[in-house]
Design a protein around this motif. Structure first.
Motif, PDB file in Angstrom:
ATOM      1  N   THR A  77       1.043  -1.275  -0.049  1.00  0.00           N
ATOM      2  CA  THR A  77      -0.022   0.067   0.003  1.00  0.00           C
ATOM      3  C   THR A  77       1.037   1.272   0.116  1.00  0.00           C
ATOM      4  O   THR A  77       1.891   1.312   0.808  1.00  0.00           O
ATOM      5  N   ALA A  97      -3.039   6.685   0.672  1.00  0.00           N
ATOM      6  CA  ALA A  97      -4.576   6.564   0.483  1.00  0.00           C
ATOM      7  C   ALA A  97      -5.017   7.618  -0.684  1.00  0.00           C
ATOM      8  O   ALA A  97      -4.555   8.856  -0.775  1.00  0.00           O
ATOM      9  N   LYS A 116     -10.528   7.103  -3.280  1.00  0.00           N
ATOM     10  CA  LYS A 116     -11.559   6.002  -2.817  1.00  0.00           C
ATOM     11  C   LYS A 116     -10.829   4.921  -1.979  1.00  0.00           C
ATOM     12  O   LYS A 116     -11.274   3.902  -1.917  1.00  0.00           O
ATOM     13  N   GLY A 117     -10.076   5.550  -1.129  1.00  0.00           N
ATOM     14  CA  GLY A 117      -9.473   4.450  -0.141  1.00  0.00           C
ATOM     15  C   GLY A 117      -8.057   4.369  -0.429  1.00  0.00           C
ATOM     16  O   GLY A 117      -7.159   4.915  -1.230  1.00  0.00           O
ATOM     17  N   GLU A 118      -7.557   3.248   0.265  1.00  0.00           N
ATOM     18  CA  GLU A 118      -5.933   2.973   0.228  1.00  0.00           C
ATOM     19  C   GLU A 118      -5.772   2.417  -1.323  1.00  0.00           C
ATOM     20  O   GLU A 118      -6.383   1.871  -1.873  1.00  0.00           O
TER      21      GLU A 118
END
Length: 98
Positions: free
Chosen positions: A83, A86, A89-91
């Motif tokens: 990851t 962010a 739409k998120g990570e």
């Protein structure tokens, strides 16, 4: 990082490596994978027309060359989820292997 539009271009990746850059690029699943220590065969001589060849026309039979998709399926346990930030739409993450 670059998408497969750039990642599929061998000269682009070679230039990044020759500049000592660490990189991560997308590539098409149809690209062939050959071990770094394999001898893929002779590079044909230039015909004098167009760019001189930099790769063999065909890969020697002893230098196996599975597609990236085939290689990835055979090495699925070697992939790790990374990851990097962010997003809206998120990570933002993906699965990578080196």
């Amino acid at each position: 990082m670059a998408d497969s539009l750039f990642g599929t271009v061998t000269a682009f990746r070679e230039q990044l490596a020759s500049n000592g850059r660490t990189y991560c690029v997308g590539i098409d699943s149809t690209i062939k994978v050959i071990a770094a220590d394999a001898d893929p065969g002779p590079v044909p001589k230039s015909s004098g027309i167009g760019r001189p060849p930099t790769r063999p026309t065909t890969v020697r039979a002893v230098a196996t060359s599975p597609s990236v998709k085939g290689w990835a399926l055979a090495h699925a346990a070697d992939f790790r989820t990374v990851t990097w930030r962010a997003g809206s739409k998120g990570e933002m993450s993906g699965r990578f292997a080196a």
